[in-house]
Design a protein around this motif. Structure first.
Motif, PDB file in Angstrom:
ATOM      1  N   GLN A 109     -64.755 -12.380  87.673  1.00 36.13           N
ATOM      2  CA  GLN A 109     -64.105 -11.282  86.946  1.00 36.13           C
ATOM      3  C   GLN A 109     -64.207 -11.487  85.439  1.00 36.13           C
ATOM      4  N   ASN A 110     -64.096 -12.732  84.994  1.00 36.81           N
ATOM      5  CA  ASN A 110     -64.218 -13.004  83.567  1.00 36.81           C
ATOM      6  C   ASN A 110     -65.660 -12.827  83.092  1.00 36.81           C
ATOM      7  N   PRO A 113     -66.645  -8.902  81.260  1.00 42.40           N
ATOM      8  CA  PRO A 113     -66.590  -8.554  79.837  1.00 42.40           C
ATOM      9  C   PRO A 113     -67.589  -9.342  78.992  1.00 42.40           C
ATOM     10  N   GLU A 116     -70.733  -7.438  79.437  1.00 43.80           N
ATOM     11  CA  GLU A 116     -70.672  -6.179  78.699  1.00 43.80           C
ATOM     12  C   GLU A 116     -70.912  -6.410  77.208  1.00 43.80           C
ATOM     13  N   SER A 297     -62.486 -12.275  78.614  1.00 41.16           N
ATOM     14  CA  SER A 297     -61.401 -11.310  78.826  1.00 41.16           C
ATOM     15  C   SER A 297     -60.402 -11.306  77.682  1.00 41.16           C
ATOM     16  N   ASN A 300     -56.342  -5.810  77.681  1.00 42.54           N
ATOM     17  CA  ASN A 300     -56.133  -5.244  79.014  1.00 42.54           C
ATOM     18  C   ASN A 300     -57.111  -5.787  80.049  1.00 42.54           C
ATOM     19  N   GLU A 301     -58.142  -6.498  79.596  1.00 38.29           N
ATOM     20  CA  GLU A 301     -59.081  -7.106  80.546  1.00 38.29           C
ATOM     21  C   GLU A 301     -58.451  -8.273  81.306  1.00 38.29           C
ATOM     22  N   ARG A 304     -57.525  -7.733  84.990  1.00 41.05           N
ATOM     23  CA  ARG A 304     -58.543  -7.927  86.024  1.00 41.05           C
ATOM     24  C   ARG A 304     -58.465  -9.328  86.621  1.00 41.05           C
TER      25      ARG A 304
END
Length: 335
Positions: A109-110, A113, A116, A297, A300-301, A304
């Motif tokens: 999950q980390n 971002p 991205e 992250s 707001n990340e 996640r």
């Protein structure tokens, strides 16, 4: 598990509401017997000491102390660690691995971002955005005509160093674009690279043949300063280096010397040392784009990451296998 196992938060307390907003925290408390008012950063702290012998599950994050012999001695019933961050290398010294703990990490999950951020930088570098910004500022009264030469992303060759969780997410995000992607990873063979939709390459060939290189390898003794003076010299004039992995993978002094010639551009979200000294030449080089370790992250990340831990707690509750279990055998060659 049919009952709620006894659990404890071990992390920096200010991160808790960011990782677990009220709805996620409520779900977590349905699955674990955990008190959000008790957040530990020192297993020797007398406050939570009475609770430690009953703890079966740790929900960990940034600020959790390593699970060394002292910590494990205070946690005799500990069986499971649900980590809200990425890497767990620092958290799990050899003694904790020998204990046979089941550990889950939110590394996947980390990775999103970070990937991205990397995609954004690749697109901007390929478009020549950072150089154009400098020129536009210097000649702000004239609108430039269409850029000539190598500016543009059509058919650009991008080199990815490391098929880590982040490296693979970057490859995935690059698929809709018109890039040719090379991969260097000593643990991925040609067939494995093809399955990812990329072409396997040696490190030197990747550096010499790519216009943008992005580093996603783990920090190990073997990868320390893997991008050294000799390898930076292989990179073509006008090419760019992105590092979102660890600063130690790049020889900082060698990079400064190359950047000072104006030959290369670098996007650095991590540095060696970190933070940089205030007098570092990198702050003044227009072709060094620095960000303060923000690719992972943020804001707001973080939700996640918390959601991933809640999902793992639900699997723990139902007896299902954890989806993001850490493989200790691979830990020394991962981030």
């Amino acid at each position: 598990m049919s009952r709620r196992p006894t659990a404890l938060f071990a992390m920096d307390a200010p991160n808790l509401p960011l990782l677990f907003p009220p709805d996620l925290l409520a779900r977590l408390r349905e699955l674990l017997d955990i008190d959000p008012a008790c957040v530990v950063t020192d297993f020797g702290d007398p406050g939570p000491r009475a609770r430690l012998p009953e703890v079966e599950v740790l929900v960990t994050g940034w600020g959790c102390p390593p699970l060394d012999d002292r910590a494990l001695g205070a946690l005799p019933r500990l069986r499971t660690v649900l980590h809200t961050g990425g890497t767990v290398k620092w958290l799990l010294p050899p003694e904790s691995r020998a204990r046979g703990l089941t550990v889950s990490s939110a590394a996947a999950q980390n990775a999103l971002p970070v990937a991205e951020y990397t995609l954004g930088m690749i697109l901007l570098l390929g478009k020549g955005a950072f150089a154009a910004r400098e020129h536009h500022g210097a000649d702000r009264h004239r609108m430039p005509g269409p850029a000539l030469g190598e500016v543009g992303n059509m058919g650009r060759r991008v080199g990815i160093i490391g098929a880590s969780a982040v490296g693979r997410r970057v490859i995935e995000l690059l698929r809709p674009f018109d890039f040719e992607v090379l991969l260097y990873d000593p643990y991925v063979d040609a067939a494995g690279a093809r399955s990812l939709g990329v072409r396997k390459s040696g490190l030197d060939d990747l550096l010499a043949g790519s216009s943008i290189v992005s580093v996603h390898a783990p920090a190990t003794p073997e990868t320390r300063r893997m991008i050294d003076a000799a390898r930076l010299a292989l990179m073509p004039d006008g090419s760019s280096l992105i590092n979102t992995a660890r600063g130690s993978l790049v020889d900082t002094e060698a990079l400064v010397r190359e950047l000072a010639t104006g030959r290369l551009t670098a996007v650095l979200d991590v540095t060696d040392p970190e933070p940089l000294p205030a007098d570092s030449p990198l702050f003044d080089l227009p072709n060094a784009i620095l960000t303060p370790h923000i690719a992972g992250s943020q804001g707001n990340e973080l939700r996640r990451l918390g959601a991933a831990v809640v999902d793992e707690a639900e699997r723990l509750h139902t007896g299902a296998p954890l989806a993001h279990r850490v493989e200790f055998a691979r830990l020394d060659r991962t981030a």
